[in-house]
Design an enzyme around this catalytic site. Structure first.
Site, PDB file in Angstrom:
ATOM      1  N   ARG A   1      -0.162  -2.428  -6.861  1.00 57.79           N
ATOM      2  CA  ARG A   1      -0.511  -3.484  -5.893  1.00 57.79           C
ATOM      3  C   ARG A   1      -1.446  -4.505  -6.564  1.00 57.79           C
ATOM      4  O   ARG A   1      -1.277  -5.715  -6.417  1.00 57.79           O
ATOM      5  CB  ARG A   1      -1.160  -2.845  -4.668  1.00 57.79           C
ATOM      6  CG  ARG A   1      -1.596  -3.803  -3.560  1.00 57.79           C
ATOM      7  CD  ARG A   1      -1.990  -2.961  -2.345  1.00 57.79           C
ATOM      8  NE  ARG A   1      -2.850  -3.662  -1.409  1.00 57.79           N
ATOM      9  CZ  ARG A   1      -2.411  -4.441  -0.414  1.00 57.79           C
ATOM     10  NH1 ARG A   1      -1.121  -4.639  -0.260  1.00 57.79           N
ATOM     11  NH2 ARG A   1      -3.265  -5.007   0.414  1.00 57.79           N
TER      12      ARG A   1
ATOM     13  N   TYR B   1      -9.206 -11.284  -7.081  1.00 58.57           N
ATOM     14  CA  TYR B   1      -8.253 -11.490  -8.162  1.00 58.57           C
ATOM     15  C   TYR B   1      -8.450 -12.819  -8.887  1.00 58.57           C
ATOM     16  O   TYR B   1      -7.884 -13.034  -9.945  1.00 58.57           O
ATOM     17  CB  TYR B   1      -6.817 -11.411  -7.627  1.00 58.57           C
ATOM     18  CG  TYR B   1      -6.500 -10.078  -7.009  1.00 58.57           C
ATOM     19  CD1 TYR B   1      -6.290  -8.960  -7.810  1.00 58.57           C
ATOM     20  CD2 TYR B   1      -6.443  -9.922  -5.635  1.00 58.57           C
ATOM     21  CE1 TYR B   1      -6.012  -7.728  -7.247  1.00 58.57           C
ATOM     22  CE2 TYR B   1      -6.164  -8.689  -5.066  1.00 58.57           C
ATOM     23  CZ  TYR B   1      -5.958  -7.599  -5.874  1.00 58.57           C
ATOM     24  OH  TYR B   1      -5.697  -6.387  -5.320  1.00 58.57           O
TER      25      TYR B   1
ATOM     26  N   HIS C   1      -3.985  -8.966   3.687  1.00 58.22           N
ATOM     27  CA  HIS C   1      -5.440  -8.980   3.772  1.00 58.22           C
ATOM     28  C   HIS C   1      -5.878  -9.802   4.986  1.00 58.22           C
ATOM     29  O   HIS C   1      -5.404 -10.925   5.182  1.00 58.22           O
ATOM     30  CB  HIS C   1      -6.054  -9.616   2.522  1.00 58.22           C
ATOM     31  CG  HIS C   1      -6.005  -8.729   1.317  1.00 58.22           C
ATOM     32  ND1 HIS C   1      -6.162  -9.197   0.036  1.00 58.22           N
ATOM     33  CD2 HIS C   1      -5.841  -7.380   1.201  1.00 58.22           C
ATOM     34  CE1 HIS C   1      -6.078  -8.190  -0.818  1.00 58.22           C
ATOM     35  NE2 HIS C   1      -5.879  -7.089  -0.132  1.00 58.22           N
TER      36      HIS C   1
ATOM     37  N   ARG D   1       0.866  -1.175   0.000  1.00 60.28           N
ATOM     38  CA  ARG D   1       0.000   0.000   0.000  1.00 60.28           C
ATOM     39  C   ARG D   1       0.905   1.227   0.000  1.00 60.28           C
ATOM     40  O   ARG D   1       2.046   1.168   0.471  1.00 60.28           O
ATOM     41  CB  ARG D   1      -0.898   0.020   1.234  1.00 60.28           C
ATOM     42  CG  ARG D   1      -1.830  -1.183   1.378  1.00 60.28           C
ATOM     43  CD  ARG D   1      -2.632  -1.097   2.675  1.00 60.28           C
ATOM     44  NE  ARG D   1      -3.557  -2.218   2.819  1.00 60.28           N
ATOM     45  CZ  ARG D   1      -3.309  -3.333   3.496  1.00 60.28           C
ATOM     46  NH1 ARG D   1      -2.121  -3.475   4.093  1.00 60.28           N
ATOM     47  NH2 ARG D   1      -4.201  -4.293   3.581  1.00 60.28           N
TER      48      ARG D   1
ATOM     49  N   LYS E   1      -2.076  -2.084   7.966  1.00 57.60           N
ATOM     50  CA  LYS E   1      -3.250  -1.529   8.647  1.00 57.60           C
ATOM     51  C   LYS E   1      -3.310  -2.026  10.088  1.00 57.60           C
ATOM     52  O   LYS E   1      -3.020  -3.182  10.366  1.00 57.60           O
ATOM     53  CB  LYS E   1      -4.536  -1.928   7.911  1.00 57.60           C
ATOM     54  CG  LYS E   1      -4.735  -1.193   6.591  1.00 57.60           C
ATOM     55  CD  LYS E   1      -6.082  -1.564   5.984  1.00 57.60           C
ATOM     56  CE  LYS E   1      -6.353  -0.760   4.723  1.00 57.60           C
ATOM     57  NZ  LYS E   1      -7.672  -1.097   4.131  1.00 57.60           N
TER      58      LYS E   1
ATOM     59  N   HIS F   1      -2.013   2.189  -6.047  1.00 54.73           N
ATOM     60  CA  HIS F   1      -2.740   0.946  -5.764  1.00 54.73           C
ATOM     61  C   HIS F   1      -2.809   0.050  -7.000  1.00 54.73           C
ATOM     62  O   HIS F   1      -2.950  -1.170  -6.885  1.00 54.73           O
ATOM     63  CB  HIS F   1      -4.143   1.273  -5.256  1.00 54.73           C
ATOM     64  CG  HIS F   1      -4.591   0.362  -4.154  1.00 54.73           C
ATOM     65  ND1 HIS F   1      -4.001   0.352  -2.903  1.00 54.73           N
ATOM     66  CD2 HIS F   1      -5.554  -0.596  -4.116  1.00 54.73           C
ATOM     67  CE1 HIS F   1      -4.596  -0.551  -2.144  1.00 54.73           C
ATOM     68  NE2 HIS F   1      -5.535  -1.145  -2.864  1.00 54.73           N
TER      69      HIS F   1
END
Length: 299
Positions: free
Chosen positions: A248, A280, A271, A149, A173, A245
């Site tokens: 990514r 994806y 994630h 990110r 995160k 992004h």
């Protein structure tokens, strides 16, 4: 209703109890502020104790009428729910009106990606004769080879590079740390930047450990990375609407196309849920269909 004192306590709760990043905290505070702005318009005598589920639903409908996307509405609802959980834990209210507030269904739109050729074009568009050229090459290589990110890139530290094993430690995160492989090409450009460019900079105090610095010797901002990607896309003649992004997404897409395990990609992307990574797999199906159509003798 004076909401500022509640927002201040909510901010501390998000930071200390939820370990959220500064950006996430600000987003939550802004979303809750929007709710109270709305309530002031439709019900000026509203208090924390009198807010109802119907009013919360009407607020979300109002956001929808303003054109807010389902993903934005979902984020706002998440912020509101967290706010009322905080109020309940602090015993500032007796009932949680957001408990039955539904999150809108979010259609999982296939993200834009760049082909390997387009990534090469992006890198080729960098002017290596300028002092920041090698830094910018390292930035693109790291974003693409590690799937970071943009905030993870700007926070990347020299002490978190493990060159011998070709891994980097990333703080994602919620301050969650993960270990991500880094390619030899990305490492090469980082070393060139550190040893031949950055070493000659006067570094602003407190920024010594950050890898990527601006011309003032301070760590790069997120917006400067956005601007870099946009300008390189123009220079490379790439007409897609891309951002950091996009690199990514491209990282994950190319791994899927190469047959990589979904769990491994989930780990590398940071994630929390496998369903986030599964977006994806649509690319994987399309890719397999193309391969069969083009190369299978019975297609």
């Amino acid at each position: 209703m004076n909401i500022q004192s509640y927002l201040k306590g909510f901010s501390a709760y998000l930071k200390l109890e939820r370990s959220l990043s500064e950006n996430s905290i600000n987003a939550y505070l802004n979303d809750v502020s929007k709710l109270f702005e709305y309530l002031q318009l439709v019900k000026q005598d509203a208090t924390l104790q009198t807010i109802s589920l119907k009013e919360l639903r009407d607020f979300i409908i109002w956001l929808n009428e303003l054109g807010a996307q389902a993903s934005t509405q979902a984020r706002v609802i998440s912020g509101i729910k967290s706010f009322f959980i905080y109020l309940m834990e602090e015993e500032l209210i007796k009932n949680d009106p957001s408990a039955l507030l539904e999150t809108p269904k979010i259609s999982r739109k296939l993200p834009d990606t760049l082909s390997i050729h387009e990534i090469d074009q992006l890198i080729a568009a960098i002017d290596a004769s300028k002092p920041e050229g090698m830094r910018n090459k390292a930035i693109i290589e790291v974003l693409y080879s590690c799937g970071l990110r943009v905030s993870e890139l700007t926070e990347l530290k020299i002490s978190n590079i493990f060159e011998e094993t070709e891994f980097i430690k990333v703080v994602g995160k919620g301050n969650k740390e993960r270990i991500v492989p880094i390619g030899a090409t990305a490492l090469k450009f980082i070393n060139i930047y550190l040893n031949e460019i950055r070493v000659h900079q006067t570094i602003k105090r407190g920024n010594e450990n950050y890898i990527f610095l601006n011309r003032f010797g301070a760590k790069l901002s997120r917006i400067s990375i956005f601007n870099l990607i946009k300008s390189l896309a123009v220079a490379a003649g790439i007409h897609k609407n891309i951002s950091p992004h996009t690199l990514r997404h491209s990282f994950a897409t190319h791994l899927i196309e190469g047959g990589a395990d979904l769990r491994a990609i989930q780990e590398m992307l940071g994630h929390a849920s496998i369903t986030t990574t599964e977006i994806y797999t649509h690319l994987d199906r399309d890719y397999l269909k193309t391969v069969i159509t083009e190369f299978h003798p019975r297609a």
